[in-house]
Each structure stands twice: as structure tokens, then as C-alpha cells.
Write an enzyme that holds these catalytic residues in place. Sequence first.
Site, PDB file in Angstrom:
ATOM      1  N   TYR A  14       0.796  -1.238   0.000  1.00 22.66           N
ATOM      2  CA  TYR A  14       0.000   0.000   0.000  1.00 22.66           C
ATOM      3  C   TYR A  14       0.823   1.279   0.000  1.00 22.66           C
ATOM      4  O   TYR A  14       0.269   2.373   0.030  1.00 22.66           O
ATOM      5  CB  TYR A  14      -0.928   0.001   1.229  1.00 22.66           C
ATOM      6  CG  TYR A  14      -1.852  -1.175   1.221  1.00 22.66           C
ATOM      7  CD1 TYR A  14      -2.919  -1.205   0.327  1.00 22.66           C
ATOM      8  CD2 TYR A  14      -1.638  -2.274   2.042  1.00 22.66           C
ATOM      9  CE1 TYR A  14      -3.758  -2.312   0.273  1.00 22.66           C
ATOM     10  CE2 TYR A  14      -2.476  -3.377   1.999  1.00 22.66           C
ATOM     11  CZ  TYR A  14      -3.526  -3.386   1.108  1.00 22.66           C
ATOM     12  OH  TYR A  14      -4.345  -4.477   1.051  1.00 22.66           O
ATOM     13  N   ASP A  16       2.851   2.767  -2.242  1.00 24.80           N
ATOM     14  CA  ASP A  16       2.833   3.659  -3.409  1.00 24.80           C
ATOM     15  C   ASP A  16       1.557   4.497  -3.417  1.00 24.80           C
ATOM     16  O   ASP A  16       1.616   5.720  -3.521  1.00 24.80           O
ATOM     17  CB  ASP A  16       2.917   2.835  -4.705  1.00 24.80           C
ATOM     18  CG  ASP A  16       4.121   1.918  -4.705  1.00 24.80           C
ATOM     19  OD1 ASP A  16       5.234   2.416  -4.888  1.00 24.80           O
ATOM     20  OD2 ASP A  16       3.943   0.715  -4.474  1.00 24.80           O
ATOM     21  N   TYR A 224       6.084  -7.042   7.525  1.00 27.46           N
ATOM     22  CA  TYR A 224       6.075  -8.039   6.449  1.00 27.46           C
ATOM     23  C   TYR A 224       6.217  -9.404   7.102  1.00 27.46           C
ATOM     24  O   TYR A 224       6.233  -9.521   8.319  1.00 27.46           O
ATOM     25  CB  TYR A 224       7.242  -7.778   5.482  1.00 27.46           C
ATOM     26  CG  TYR A 224       7.216  -6.402   4.858  1.00 27.46           C
ATOM     27  CD1 TYR A 224       6.218  -6.063   3.953  1.00 27.46           C
ATOM     28  CD2 TYR A 224       8.180  -5.437   5.166  1.00 27.46           C
ATOM     29  CE1 TYR A 224       6.186  -4.792   3.367  1.00 27.46           C
ATOM     30  CE2 TYR A 224       8.151  -4.178   4.586  1.00 27.46           C
ATOM     31  CZ  TYR A 224       7.156  -3.857   3.696  1.00 27.46           C
ATOM     32  OH  TYR A 224       7.127  -2.615   3.133  1.00 27.46           O
ATOM     33  N   GLN A 285      -6.420   6.172   6.562  1.00 28.59           N
ATOM     34  CA  GLN A 285      -5.094   6.715   6.920  1.00 28.59           C
ATOM     35  C   GLN A 285      -5.123   7.590   8.173  1.00 28.59           C
ATOM     36  O   GLN A 285      -4.247   7.490   9.026  1.00 28.59           O
ATOM     37  CB  GLN A 285      -4.518   7.525   5.752  1.00 28.59           C
ATOM     38  CG  GLN A 285      -3.740   6.670   4.765  1.00 28.59           C
ATOM     39  CD  GLN A 285      -3.098   7.497   3.670  1.00 28.59           C
ATOM     40  OE1 GLN A 285      -3.586   8.575   3.320  1.00 28.59           O
ATOM     41  NE2 GLN A 285      -2.014   7.002   3.107  1.00 28.59           N
ATOM     42  N   ARG A 301       6.391  -0.388   8.791  1.00 28.30           N
ATOM     43  CA  ARG A 301       7.166  -0.995   7.697  1.00 28.30           C
ATOM     44  C   ARG A 301       7.239  -0.029   6.513  1.00 28.30           C
ATOM     45  O   ARG A 301       6.592   1.030   6.520  1.00 28.30           O
ATOM     46  CB  ARG A 301       6.507  -2.306   7.284  1.00 28.30           C
ATOM     47  CG  ARG A 301       5.215  -2.118   6.510  1.00 28.30           C
ATOM     48  CD  ARG A 301       4.539  -3.439   6.187  1.00 28.30           C
ATOM     49  NE  ARG A 301       3.593  -3.289   5.092  1.00 28.30           N
ATOM     50  CZ  ARG A 301       2.684  -4.183   4.755  1.00 28.30           C
ATOM     51  NH1 ARG A 301       2.575  -5.303   5.452  1.00 28.30           N
ATOM     52  NH2 ARG A 301       1.876  -3.975   3.744  1.00 28.30           N
ATOM     53  N   GLU A 303       7.519   2.583   3.774  1.00 28.10           N
ATOM     54  CA  GLU A 303       7.885   3.996   3.693  1.00 28.10           C
ATOM     55  C   GLU A 303       6.907   4.904   4.432  1.00 28.10           C
ATOM     56  O   GLU A 303       7.285   5.666   5.322  1.00 28.10           O
ATOM     57  CB  GLU A 303       7.960   4.405   2.211  1.00 28.10           C
ATOM     58  CG  GLU A 303       8.260   5.874   2.022  1.00 28.10           C
ATOM     59  CD  GLU A 303       8.740   6.234   0.628  1.00 28.10           C
ATOM     60  OE1 GLU A 303       9.387   5.405  -0.031  1.00 28.10           O
ATOM     61  OE2 GLU A 303       8.480   7.381   0.206  1.00 28.10           O
ATOM     62  N   ASP A 304       5.640   4.795   4.088  1.00 35.67           N
ATOM     63  CA  ASP A 304       4.715   5.790   4.632  1.00 35.67           C
ATOM     64  C   ASP A 304       4.416   5.573   6.119  1.00 35.67           C
ATOM     65  O   ASP A 304       4.434   6.531   6.899  1.00 35.67           O
ATOM     66  CB  ASP A 304       3.412   5.796   3.817  1.00 35.67           C
ATOM     67  CG  ASP A 304       2.570   7.018   4.130  1.00 35.67           C
ATOM     68  OD1 ASP A 304       3.111   8.142   4.081  1.00 35.67           O
ATOM     69  OD2 ASP A 304       1.386   6.864   4.471  1.00 35.67           O
ATOM     70  N   SER A 305       4.181   4.331   6.530  1.00 39.09           N
ATOM     71  CA  SER A 305       3.904   4.116   7.960  1.00 39.09           C
ATOM     72  C   SER A 305       5.152   4.410   8.781  1.00 39.09           C
ATOM     73  O   SER A 305       5.070   4.860   9.931  1.00 39.09           O
ATOM     74  CB  SER A 305       3.395   2.693   8.217  1.00 39.09           C
ATOM     75  OG  SER A 305       4.324   1.724   7.785  1.00 39.09           O
TER      76      SER A 305
HETATM   77  O1  TRH Z   1       2.386  -1.267   2.380  1.00 46.04           O
HETATM   78  P1  TRH Z   1       3.839  -1.015   2.485  1.00 46.04           P
HETATM   79  O2  TRH Z   1       4.644  -2.181   2.725  1.00 46.04           O
HETATM   80  O3  TRH Z   1       4.353  -0.282   1.199  1.00 46.04           O
HETATM   81  C1  TRH Z   1       5.584  -0.552   0.591  1.00 46.04           C
HETATM   82  C2  TRH Z   1       6.593   0.531   0.825  1.00 46.04           C
HETATM   83  O4  TRH Z   1       6.118   1.804   0.518  1.00 46.04           O
HETATM   84  C3  TRH Z   1       7.807   0.265  -0.017  1.00 46.04           C
HETATM   85  O5  TRH Z   1       8.737   1.315   0.109  1.00 46.04           O
HETATM   86  C4  TRH Z   1       7.397   0.093  -1.456  1.00 46.04           C
HETATM   87  O6  TRH Z   1       8.479  -0.175  -2.218  1.00 46.04           O
HETATM   88  C5  TRH Z   1       6.390  -1.010  -1.554  1.00 46.04           C
HETATM   89  O7  TRH Z   1       5.282  -0.714  -0.754  1.00 46.04           O
HETATM   90  C6  TRH Z   1       5.934  -1.220  -2.960  1.00 46.04           C
HETATM   91  O8  TRH Z   1       4.112   0.009   3.704  1.00 46.04           O
HETATM   92  P2  TRH Z   1       3.860   1.574   3.823  1.00 46.04           P
HETATM   93  O9  TRH Z   1       4.802   2.339   2.968  1.00 46.04           O
HETATM   94  O10 TRH Z   1       3.873   1.877   5.234  1.00 46.04           O
HETATM   95  O11 TRH Z   1       2.399   1.799   3.279  1.00 46.04           O
HETATM   96  C7  TRH Z   1       1.268   1.425   3.972  1.00 46.04           C
HETATM   97  C8  TRH Z   1       0.185   2.462   3.829  1.00 46.04           C
HETATM   98  O12 TRH Z   1      -0.999   1.980   4.382  1.00 46.04           O
HETATM   99  C9  TRH Z   1       0.497   3.768   4.541  1.00 46.04           C
HETATM  100  O13 TRH Z   1       0.003   4.848   3.797  1.00 46.04           O
HETATM  101  C10 TRH Z   1      -0.266   3.635   5.850  1.00 46.04           C
HETATM  102  C11 TRH Z   1      -1.475   2.903   5.362  1.00 46.04           C
HETATM  103  N1  TRH Z   1      -2.258   2.159   6.361  1.00 46.04           N
HETATM  104  C12 TRH Z   1      -3.549   2.562   6.602  1.00 46.04           C
HETATM  105  O14 TRH Z   1      -4.007   3.570   6.016  1.00 46.04           O
HETATM  106  N2  TRH Z   1      -4.300   1.853   7.491  1.00 46.04           N
HETATM  107  C13 TRH Z   1      -3.833   0.767   8.144  1.00 46.04           C
HETATM  108  O15 TRH Z   1      -4.568   0.154   8.942  1.00 46.04           O
HETATM  109  C14 TRH Z   1      -2.479   0.383   7.917  1.00 46.04           C
HETATM  110  C15 TRH Z   1      -1.912  -0.803   8.654  1.00 46.04           C
HETATM  111  C16 TRH Z   1      -1.722   1.082   7.003  1.00 46.04           C
END
Ligand code: TRH
Length: 419
Positions: A14, A16, A224, A285, A301, A303-305
Site C-alpha cells: 500500500y 505507493d 512483512y 489513513q 514498515r 515507507e509511509d507508515s
Molecule cells: O504497504 P507497504 O509495505 O508499502 C511498501 C513501501 O512503501 C515500499 O517502500 C514500497 O516499495 C512497496 O510498498 C511497494 O508500507 P507503507 O509504505 O507503510 O504503506 C502502507 C500504507 O498503508 C500507509 O500509507 C499507511 C497505510 N495504512 C492505513 O491507512 N491503514 C492501516 O490500517 C495500515 C496498517 C496502514
Amino acid sequence: MNRWDIFCRVVDNYGDIGVCWRLSRQLTEEQGVSVRLWVDRLDAFAVMCPTVRPGVPQQVIDGIEICSWVEKFPATEPADVVIEAFACEIPESYRAAMAKRLSAGPQVPPVWINLEYLSAEEWVDGCHGLASPGSETSLRKFFYFPGFTSDTGGLLRERGLLRARDAFRQQGIRAFWGRERFRLPSTPRKDIAGRASSGTLKSHPLGSAGREDARELRVSLFCYENPVLPALLECWAAAPVDIRLLVAPGWPARQVAAWCGAPLELGDFVRRGALTIQALPFLPQAEYDELLWACDVNFVRGEDSFVRAQWAARPFVWQIYPQTEGTHLVKMEAFLKRYLTGFPQGEAISDLWQLWNEAAAEESSRDSKDLAIAWKNFVSRRTEIDQHGREWAERLDRTGDLANNLAEFVMKRRAGVSP
Ligand code: TRH
């Protein structure tokens, strides 16, 4: 200058779409520009933003035009600013239309930007804002790097986010834990008693009432696949304090369920020893932010979280997105180097992070005893880590936020100022 197109391909997970959605909202609300967000997987987007209707090719949500990025890309007038998120490569026909606009004469060409992934590595400062080589006479694509210094684009942070966080902590926490999805029922909904284990399953002693005041440690889990998670769960079950683990769906829930020996469904909670496990849905979010603000420790994990945990300024444990040949571990070290500078208890953080990430990268030779020790050290330094996290967030705050920095960057490019 006022029309922006943002292109997003959902590679996996999620992150990206999470970043693109956050950026789109911030540009719309704070910079007053009009945004079209092109997304190739509206179904994945809908998990994060339930108002998105996956079957609808064009829809407006929160003032943003959401468009389905389909293979046969429709003819459309290019925007003034074009963002290619994470090198996703805009459609050929769209690029041709941009070039046409450039050759048409007096019109100002679109500002074309590749928004890169976040990294704390030092080379990022030197590459931020550079244009693609050899593109001087044609369309220039600029590389825009988020980052942790004022020589980068900074991090996404909504205006007033830190004030909202502080106000929530002062007045909102009690109501937060009282919400239906965070409240604990007085008896467990799932019986895992059949599982062969040394622990016992009990109903929660306090039930739903009075939970805000309970002195349990609240931990959010978003990770992960991670082979050391079971060892950590064992360690929490045997902890001297009550721990409530709030588990995100997907990998976190699947692995915790495997440890429990039974599926972990939404609304379930199970208790084993000192550990109470609570399964959460995927939160919007803004509510996920609140969860990070409300918990005592956050496992995050990608980038964004990871960034949101830094704004939350609570002790956190990062699982970096795994890459081949351990490249990600270099990136994690680069972050730790910045984050731990001037923090004398840094080892309490780095030891746990290393175990959490290295074990996921390779068959770890280190056993669960190491992990239990690392966790113990981390949690016993919680007050200092908390204070350090607050100072770190304030420092990051001073580098400005990515959406605002990006808008300024675009304005300068339009005015012909070199990066
Ligand atoms: O989902 P991710 O593992 O995304 C990853 C990374 O961005 C990585 O760098 C990239 O290369 C890959 O995707 C393709 O983790 P991330 O970045 O934290 O993104 C999760 C998103 O989901 C973030 O915007 C937070 C959001 N989120 C919610 O909105 N509600 C929730 O309950 C949770 C658990 C997350």
C-alpha cells in the site's frame, strides 16, 4: 501551474498509493491546486479509501479527480505539473502530448517530476532536484527525493499535523480507545485453548470498561513476513507487564494467527499469558495515524507508515521493505546513523531493529534469546526513546514538508531558476 497529474502504479502493498493519496490531498487542501490522480489498481486503493469505487473509471473524492490508469490510455491534455511516482513511467501517448505542448511554442512546458522512494543515504542530498541527463533540449524530468535533510524534498507532513497529534493526546485518547473497533469485549471471541502451548487463554480481566486507564503496554503491529515474530510473541506472552497487541490485517494477522494456531478474524481477541491480541481492520489513513499516536510502541514498515511513526514520536520498530542482496539493510543503517546521532542509548534501538530486519533477510543464526534481550532493553529505555522521538520529530519538522517544498520547487522551475 494549477493542474497537476499524479501517476501511481501499485507495485505491491500500500506504500505507493498511500504516498500518492496523501500527497494529492495535501496539494489540493494546502496548495490549492487541482489534482488528477491516475491509479492502475483502484481495488487496492479502495482498501485504504473505502469511498473509492473500483469499477468507476473517473470519480471525485475529497476534491481530487481519481482516474483509472488503463492500458489503452485516453487522449487527454497534459497538466502543468506531471508527477511520475516511484519511476512508474507515464504512458507513451501522454508523454507525446507533453512534447507536443513543448514544441507548440510560447506555452510553458509541463514540469515533469519523478518522485523517488525515501532513503536516508547521503548520496540523496546531491541527487535531489537534478534533471535527467541529456534532456536539456527536450522535456526535462527532475528527480525529486524525499529525505531527512534540508537538501532533500523533506517528508510528507500535513499542516497542523503535530498540533493535531498533541491535541489528540491531551483530549482524544480516551474516546479513541472507547471506539467500537478498539474496545475489548469482556470475554474472548475466539477460543484457541486447543493449541499446544505453555500459555493459557483467558478473558481479559478488565473487559471494555476502564481500558483507557489500564497500565498495559499497547503495541501496534504492521510488518512483512518475519521469522522472528513468533519469538517476540512468546516473549510478550511471558512479559511481566500486560501487553495489548493491535494487529493490522494481511501479513501481520496471518503470522499472528499461525502462532495462535487459529485464524484471527476481525474483532477477535485472544489472550495468552500477559499478551492480549486484537485483530484490526485496515484503517483509514487518518485513523491509522491516531492508532500510532495512541500506542506506546509501533511496529511499522515500508515507507509511509515508517514516516508516520516518526511524526507520532513514540518508540517504533521499523521493518524496511526487503530487497535483494541485503540492499535494504544498508538503507536502514543510513537511517539509524541519522536518527541515533546524539542519542546515547541508541543501541537499545539498533539492536532490536537489526534483529527484526536481519532475521527477515536471511536464516538467522541468532536465537530468540537475543530477541528477548533486545526487546527488554528497548522497552526499558522507553522514556528516553520517547523523548528522543519527540526531539527528532521537531528536527524533521524544521526541514519543511514535502508537498510545500515540491510546490516551491515547481514554481522555481517555471520561473527558469536552475535547481
Ligand atoms: O504497504 P507497504 O509495505 O508499502 C511498501 C513501501 O512503501 C515500499 O517502500 C514500497 O516499495 C512497496 O510498498 C511497494 O508500507 P507503507 O509504505 O507503510 O504503506 C502502507 C500504507 O498503508 C500507509 O500509507 C499507511 C497505510 N495504512 C492505513 O491507512 N491503514 C492501516 O490500517 C495500515 C496498517 C496502514
